[in-house]
Scaffold this motif. Structure first.
Motif, PDB file in Angstrom:
ATOM      1  N   ASP A  33       0.827  -1.206   0.000  1.00 33.72           N
ATOM      2  CA  ASP A  33       0.000   0.000   0.000  1.00 33.72           C
ATOM      3  C   ASP A  33       0.864   1.260   0.000  1.00 33.72           C
ATOM      4  N   ASN A  34       1.896   1.264   0.835  1.00 35.31           N
ATOM      5  CA  ASN A  34       2.727   2.462   0.992  1.00 35.31           C
ATOM      6  C   ASN A  34       3.494   2.815  -0.280  1.00 35.31           C
ATOM      7  N   PHE A  35       3.896   1.780  -1.024  1.00 35.97           N
ATOM      8  CA  PHE A  35       4.707   2.020  -2.217  1.00 35.97           C
ATOM      9  C   PHE A  35       3.956   1.696  -3.510  1.00 35.97           C
ATOM     10  N   ASN A  36       2.635   1.594  -3.407  1.00 34.73           N
ATOM     11  CA  ASN A  36       1.782   1.376  -4.581  1.00 34.73           C
ATOM     12  C   ASN A  36       2.262   0.188  -5.417  1.00 34.73           C
ATOM     13  N   LYS A  37       2.524  -0.924  -4.735  1.00 34.95           N
ATOM     14  CA  LYS A  37       3.043  -2.110  -5.395  1.00 34.95           C
ATOM     15  C   LYS A  37       1.914  -3.015  -5.893  1.00 34.95           C
ATOM     16  N   THR A  38       2.058  -3.468  -7.116  1.00 33.53           N
ATOM     17  CA  THR A  38       1.184  -4.508  -7.657  1.00 33.53           C
ATOM     18  C   THR A  38       2.078  -5.521  -8.355  1.00 33.53           C
ATOM     19  N   TYR A  39       1.613  -6.751  -8.429  1.00 33.06           N
ATOM     20  CA  TYR A  39       2.420  -7.818  -9.020  1.00 33.06           C
ATOM     21  C   TYR A  39       1.601  -8.558 -10.074  1.00 33.06           C
ATOM     22  N   PHE A  47       7.299 -14.144  -4.484  1.00 33.41           N
ATOM     23  CA  PHE A  47       8.725 -13.818  -4.502  1.00 33.41           C
ATOM     24  C   PHE A  47       8.968 -12.466  -3.833  1.00 33.41           C
ATOM     25  N   ALA A  48       8.138 -11.472  -4.160  1.00 36.08           N
ATOM     26  CA  ALA A  48       8.278 -10.147  -3.557  1.00 36.08           C
ATOM     27  C   ALA A  48       8.077 -10.215  -2.045  1.00 36.08           C
ATOM     28  N   GLN A  79      11.314   1.421  -1.877  1.00 32.64           N
ATOM     29  CA  GLN A  79      10.718   0.847  -3.091  1.00 32.64           C
ATOM     30  C   GLN A  79      11.492  -0.334  -3.646  1.00 32.64           C
ATOM     31  N   PHE A  80      12.713  -0.545  -3.169  1.00 38.52           N
ATOM     32  CA  PHE A  80      13.527  -1.655  -3.677  1.00 38.52           C
ATOM     33  C   PHE A  80      13.534  -2.866  -2.742  1.00 38.52           C
ATOM     34  N   SER A  81      12.787  -2.800  -1.665  1.00 40.65           N
ATOM     35  CA  SER A  81      12.879  -3.837  -0.640  1.00 40.65           C
ATOM     36  C   SER A  81      12.132  -5.122  -0.967  1.00 40.65           C
ATOM     37  N   ASP A  82      11.560  -5.212  -2.157  1.00 40.30           N
ATOM     38  CA  ASP A  82      10.886  -6.458  -2.556  1.00 40.30           C
ATOM     39  C   ASP A  82      11.662  -7.206  -3.635  1.00 40.30           C
TER      40      ASP A  82
END
Length: 340
Positions: A33-39, A47-48, A79-82
């Protein structure tokens, strides 16, 4: 052991099984949510998820050392932590100059001050850009920002308009603007072509979602751009020259190896590159040196550098890197020296 871990990881990815539960899963969802991540798939999400937990724990371990004064800097989830460190390094491939330098003679300068900061001392308001993760374009963002800062200093404008890195990617990148290009391509484009003005970002919008350069489409004649007359190269390892130029109001672009956990997840303090850095990784990130000083808390001298990872990375988009004679920062260093 590593083979067993890989097998478990692949099995989990193929079956859709979540790697963690409870607070770990809650933290991962908050991260998304914080970094607007979608996969793109359940496998990609798993994996993320896995690497987020790994990197979050690595951050906690590092900061525990910082709490004991065993490190001069702190890390944070960003933003790179996944992704894995090796993936992060691969996002930033080694720059290769495809053009010859056409540098001018160095400008006349005064002796360097003990400490200096172009942004703070001139009272500039400079936006921090985000190059994203699709295009390795720090060469263009660093060049655009250096020209922007020089223009602000020389025209006495404390609130300069952001200049377009996308224009440099599209028009100066020669087709490799997202892979291996260096600032020399941008600086030669701006100084050697008579009609090459660098336009404001509002007139040539940055698009960090693009994976390849777009078509070169300079705005209409109504737009007002900045024309660069010359640039100067700095010899490798000549940190004294960099200090002198920065102290005289010239932002200097340098190439830096980003392939470490510390850089990837840098949050604050004076960064000292770890001995376990991926020294063999062929990675480049171009930074703009805007100042230097001494940090009382760590008792370390440092360079203050503007990055293009957005404001959520580092110290509001900046990083302080240790300044030592045995760890010179001058590598493929160049700076815009005069406006036309």
């Amino acid at each position: 052991m590593s083979k067993l871990l890989l097998c478990c990881l692949l099995l989990a990815a193929s079956t859709g099984w979540a790697f963690n539960h409870g607070q770990d899963l809650t933290d991962f969802h908050s991260y998304m949510d914080n970094f607007n991540k979608t996969y793109a798939s359940t496998s990609a999400s798993n994996f993320a998820n896995y690497y987020f937990i790994y990197n979050r724990n690595q951050v906690a371990q590092h900061n525990a050392q910082a709490d004991r004064n065993r490190s001069s800097f702190r890390e944070a989830v960003n933003q790179f932590s996944d992704i894995r460190l090796i993936q992060f390094a691969a996002l930033l491939p080694k720059a290769v100059s495809t053009v010859a330098a056409a540098a001018s003679d160095p400008p006349t300068t005064q002796m360097a001050a003990t400490a200096y900061d172009i942004i703070k001392d001139f009272g500039l308001t400079v936006a921090v850009e985000d190059q994203g993760v699709n295009c390795s374009s720090s060469w263009a963002y660093a060049t655009a920002k250096a020209v922007e800062i020089l223009n602000a200093v020389q025209t006495v404008n404390p609130t300069p308009a952001s200049l377009s890195a996308q224009q440099l990617i599209d028009c100066a990148g020669m087709g490799t603007g997202c892979s291996t290009q260096s600032p020399l391509a941008a600086l030669n484009y701006l100084t050697q072509m008579a009609e090459s003005y660098l336009y404001p970002e509002v007139d040539y919008v940055n698009d960090n979602s693009l994976k390849t350069p777009g078509m070169c489409q300079p705005p209409s004649s109504v737009a007002v751009g900045v024309k660069l007359a010359s640039y100067v190269s700095v010899a490798d390892n000549d940190d004294d020259a960099i200090m002198r130029y920065v102290s005289n109001g010239f932002p200097v672009i340098v190439e830096y190896n980003p392939a470490t956990f510390g850089f990837m997840q840098y949050s604050s303090g004076v960064y000292v590159q770890e001995t376990r850095a991926l020294t063999n990784a062929k990675s480049s990130q171009f930074l703009v040196i805007v100042g230097y000083d001494h940090d009382v808390d760590s008792n370390l001298d440092y360079w203050r550098c503007l990055n293009s990872f957005g404001e959520t990375w580092g110290e509001d988009g900046y990083i302080r890197i240790v300044r030592r004679s045995n760890q010179p920062i001058a590598k493929n260093a160049v700076f815009p020296s005069a406006l036309a």
